[in-house]
Write a protein that holds these residues in place. Structure first.
Motif, PDB file in Angstrom:
ATOM      1  N   UNK A 183       0.816  -1.216   0.000  1.00  0.00           N
ATOM      2  CA  UNK A 183       0.000   0.000   0.000  1.00  0.00           C
ATOM      3  C   UNK A 183       0.850   1.267   0.000  1.00  0.00           C
ATOM      4  N   UNK A 184       2.072   1.188   0.569  1.00  0.00           N
ATOM      5  CA  UNK A 184       2.975   2.348   0.594  1.00  0.00           C
ATOM      6  C   UNK A 184       3.195   2.886  -0.824  1.00  0.00           C
ATOM      7  N   UNK A 185       3.346   1.987  -1.782  1.00  0.00           N
ATOM      8  CA  UNK A 185       3.610   2.394  -3.160  1.00  0.00           C
ATOM      9  C   UNK A 185       2.491   3.248  -3.735  1.00  0.00           C
ATOM     10  N   UNK A 186       1.284   3.016  -3.279  1.00  0.00           N
ATOM     11  CA  UNK A 186       0.138   3.766  -3.796  1.00  0.00           C
ATOM     12  C   UNK A 186      -0.178   5.008  -2.978  1.00  0.00           C
ATOM     13  N   UNK A 187       0.182   5.016  -1.702  1.00  0.00           N
ATOM     14  CA  UNK A 187      -0.332   6.044  -0.798  1.00  0.00           C
ATOM     15  C   UNK A 187       0.642   7.178  -0.508  1.00  0.00           C
ATOM     16  N   UNK A 188       1.907   6.867  -0.250  1.00  0.00           N
ATOM     17  CA  UNK A 188       2.848   7.911   0.161  1.00  0.00           C
ATOM     18  C   UNK A 188       3.273   8.799  -1.009  1.00  0.00           C
ATOM     19  N   UNK A 189       3.620  10.031  -0.689  1.00  0.00           N
ATOM     20  CA  UNK A 189       4.181  10.979  -1.645  1.00  0.00           C
ATOM     21  C   UNK A 189       5.609  11.319  -1.207  1.00  0.00           C
ATOM     22  N   UNK A 190       6.461  11.686  -2.169  1.00  0.00           N
ATOM     23  CA  UNK A 190       7.872  11.921  -1.853  1.00  0.00           C
ATOM     24  C   UNK A 190       8.170  13.334  -1.379  1.00  0.00           C
ATOM     25  N   UNK A 191       7.212  14.251  -1.464  1.00  0.00           N
ATOM     26  CA  UNK A 191       7.474  15.618  -1.012  1.00  0.00           C
ATOM     27  C   UNK A 191       6.259  16.504  -1.197  1.00  0.00           C
ATOM     28  N   UNK A 192       6.391  17.755  -0.732  1.00  0.00           N
ATOM     29  CA  UNK A 192       5.277  18.709  -0.770  1.00  0.00           C
ATOM     30  C   UNK A 192       4.795  18.941  -2.199  1.00  0.00           C
ATOM     31  N   UNK A 193       5.707  18.901  -3.173  1.00  0.00           N
ATOM     32  CA  UNK A 193       5.324  19.166  -4.562  1.00  0.00           C
ATOM     33  C   UNK A 193       4.332  18.136  -5.099  1.00  0.00           C
ATOM     34  N   UNK A 194       4.248  16.946  -4.459  1.00  0.00           N
ATOM     35  CA  UNK A 194       3.318  15.906  -4.902  1.00  0.00           C
ATOM     36  C   UNK A 194       2.042  15.860  -4.059  1.00  0.00           C
ATOM     37  N   UNK A 195       1.901  16.776  -3.114  1.00  0.00           N
ATOM     38  CA  UNK A 195       0.777  16.738  -2.169  1.00  0.00           C
ATOM     39  C   UNK A 195      -0.503  17.211  -2.844  1.00  0.00           C
ATOM     40  N   UNK A 196      -1.288  16.290  -3.356  1.00  0.00           N
ATOM     41  CA  UNK A 196      -2.517  16.629  -4.065  1.00  0.00           C
ATOM     42  C   UNK A 196      -3.581  17.202  -3.136  1.00  0.00           C
ATOM     43  N   UNK A 197      -3.436  17.019  -1.834  1.00  0.00           N
ATOM     44  CA  UNK A 197      -4.418  17.516  -0.879  1.00  0.00           C
ATOM     45  C   UNK A 197      -4.179  18.986  -0.493  1.00  0.00           C
ATOM     46  N   UNK A 198      -3.069  19.585  -0.940  1.00  0.00           N
ATOM     47  CA  UNK A 198      -2.762  20.976  -0.623  1.00  0.00           C
ATOM     48  C   UNK A 198      -3.001  21.869  -1.836  1.00  0.00           C
ATOM     49  N   UNK A 199      -3.453  23.093  -1.588  1.00  0.00           N
ATOM     50  CA  UNK A 199      -3.573  24.082  -2.659  1.00  0.00           C
ATOM     51  C   UNK A 199      -2.196  24.640  -2.990  1.00  0.00           C
ATOM     52  N   UNK A 200      -2.079  25.359  -4.095  1.00  0.00           N
ATOM     53  CA  UNK A 200      -0.798  25.962  -4.460  1.00  0.00           C
ATOM     54  C   UNK A 200      -0.338  26.940  -3.390  1.00  0.00           C
ATOM     55  N   UNK A 201      -1.266  27.687  -2.813  1.00  0.00           N
ATOM     56  CA  UNK A 201      -0.912  28.638  -1.754  1.00  0.00           C
ATOM     57  C   UNK A 201      -0.381  27.907  -0.527  1.00  0.00           C
TER      58      UNK A 201
END
Length: 432
Positions: free
Chosen positions: A200-218
């Motif tokens: 599940x780690x392969x599908x769930x974790x992100x490698x950094x803030x730039x990949x954080x789909x849950x955050x807005x650009x701001x």
């Protein structure tokens, strides 16, 4: 800046870190819970496995400790690889390989097979703890990280709370099924979640803030800005030689070595201490061992919140170490009384596990960049040699004297010495 603009900035910051915490922390806790479940279960296997295979307390202590030799050898290389290739792929690799090796313990028949698999388990798991600690620095600045670190470390006592009753139930319920002993089923059944979570780690974790789909650009911009500011205040080393010559690195490693001596005295010997107090049924032992871990969860959350609130790091580490030492001493002195023994173990677990989590505010506040990757792994690698020393020392003393009390007194002395080392770190360097 206007009051409205300031309020908007605070709201963006609060939302960003709250969403990140909810997105990452439960899953990171699950990863570490699996790791400690596979460490706690060897303490329960001991209750049956040693008699079935005619192995001594010394063999158990050495086997439990050999895990940390493999861990020591591979910790720093593993964390440097994680820093280079990304957390997602490397943490998945770690979890899947150690889950498969853990299941193989069901087939152990000799002391040397036990030693070999414990060593390979250490090699496989090396890098998980420092890797996850490093991963937190990719998402949270220092002033928010104590609560996140403590929340993640809650997985240790939580694994004890879940793993104790679960291990006892499996050993009772599955004993004799298809000709296998209860401890054999326990190793196989408890390895399955680790492999699944690793996938599940392969599908769930992100490698950094730039990949954080849950955050807005701001929100991404704000988090990146705060992380950059935080990293600018940290120590980086120009070379490996400079890194190894930094006395602060070795002081931190020495402190954590002392903490880990206490931590693994509890991890590997808690079921035995409860049994020595007069409890024989594995399920009842499992239920009673969950109480010290429950107390540890409450203490860890309270101490972590206090550390962030007051931005004070040294005494929030020293006092839990002293409490842990007192608890282990009382557990040894009162071992014949079940109620007093369990209460003493509650104090010991609350103190030692709080110290284990709060310690990591020191190196993650001091070190940055590649120095953080190598430093966290180096400190954890060296200190986890205590995971070899602690069970082997107690096992050898128990075999030689017929009592585990003297071993507990030695662990107490080590914890108190470590508490004095903490005060050698200047408060101005870590209190933020």
């Amino acid at each position: 800046m206007s009051t409205l603009s300031l309020e908007v900035g605070v709201s963006v910051r609060s939302n960003a870190y709250r969403k990140t915490a909810w997105r990452l922390m439960p899953f990171l806790m699950l990863c570490y819970l699996c790791a400690y479940l596979d460490r706690v279960n060897v303490g329960f296997a001991k209750l049956q496995m040693m008699n079935d295979l005619a192995l001594s307390e010394t063999v158990y202590g050495l086997g439990a400790g050999i895990f940390f030799l493999g861990y020591f050898l591979c910790e720093v290389p593993s964390n440097l690889i994680l820093h280079r290739v990304g957390a997602r792929r490397w943490i998945a690799r770690i979890m899947i390989t150690w889950g498969l090796i853990s299941a193989l313990f069901a087939f152990v028949e000799t002391a040397w097979q036990f030693y070999t698999l414990r060593f390979l388990l250490g090699v496989a798991e090396a890098g998980l703890a420092p890797g996850l600690l490093l991963y937190l620095t990719y998402w949270f600045p220092s002033y928010r990280r104590a609560r996140m670190t403590v929340l993640w470390f809650v997985a240790i006592p939580l694994s004890g709370m879940i793993g104790g009753p679960l291990s006892g139930w499996i050993m009772n319920h599955f004993a004799g099924v298809h000709g296998w002993a209860g401890w054999q089923w326990m190793f196989v059944i408890e390895a399955v979640p680790t492999v699944i979570v690793g996938l599940l780690v392969l599908m769930y974790l992100k490698d950094g803030v730039h990949q954080a789909t849950w955050l807005t650009d701001e929100e991404k911009a704000l988090v990146n800005r705060e992380l950059a500011e935080d990293n600018s205040r940290k120590i980086t080393h120009a070379s490996t030689r400079e890194f190894l010559r930094d006395p602060r690195l070795w002081l931190l490693a020495g402190i954590y070595f002392c903490v880990v001596m206490g931590q693994y005295a509890i991890t590997f010997w808690l079921p035995t201490l409860v049994r020595n107090a007069g409890v024989s049924d594995p399920l009842h032992i499992g239920l009673l061992t969950s109480l010290p871990y429950l107390c540890a969860i409450v203490a860890m959350l309270l101490v972590g919140r206090s550390g962030d609130k007051h931005q004070e790091r040294r005494w929030h580490l020293v006092l839990p170490m002293i409490a842990g030492a007192a608890g282990l001493t009382l557990a040894a002195l009162l071992g014949g009384n079940l109620l007093l023994s369990v209460l003493s173990l509650c104090l010991a677990a609350a103190g030692v596990l709080s110290a284990s989590s709060l310690f990591w505010m020191l190196p993650t506040t001091l070190l940055g960049g590649v120095s953080a990757a190598a430093g966290i792994a180096g400190i954890n690698s060296f200190a986890n040699l205590a995971g070899f020393c602690s069970p082997y020392l107690i096992g050898w003393v128990t075999t030689s004297t017929g009592s585990s009390a003297i071993g507990m007194y030695l662990i107490t002395a080590v914890l108190l010495f470590g508490a004095t080392l903490v005060l050698r770190i200047p408060a101005a360097q870590v209190n933020r």
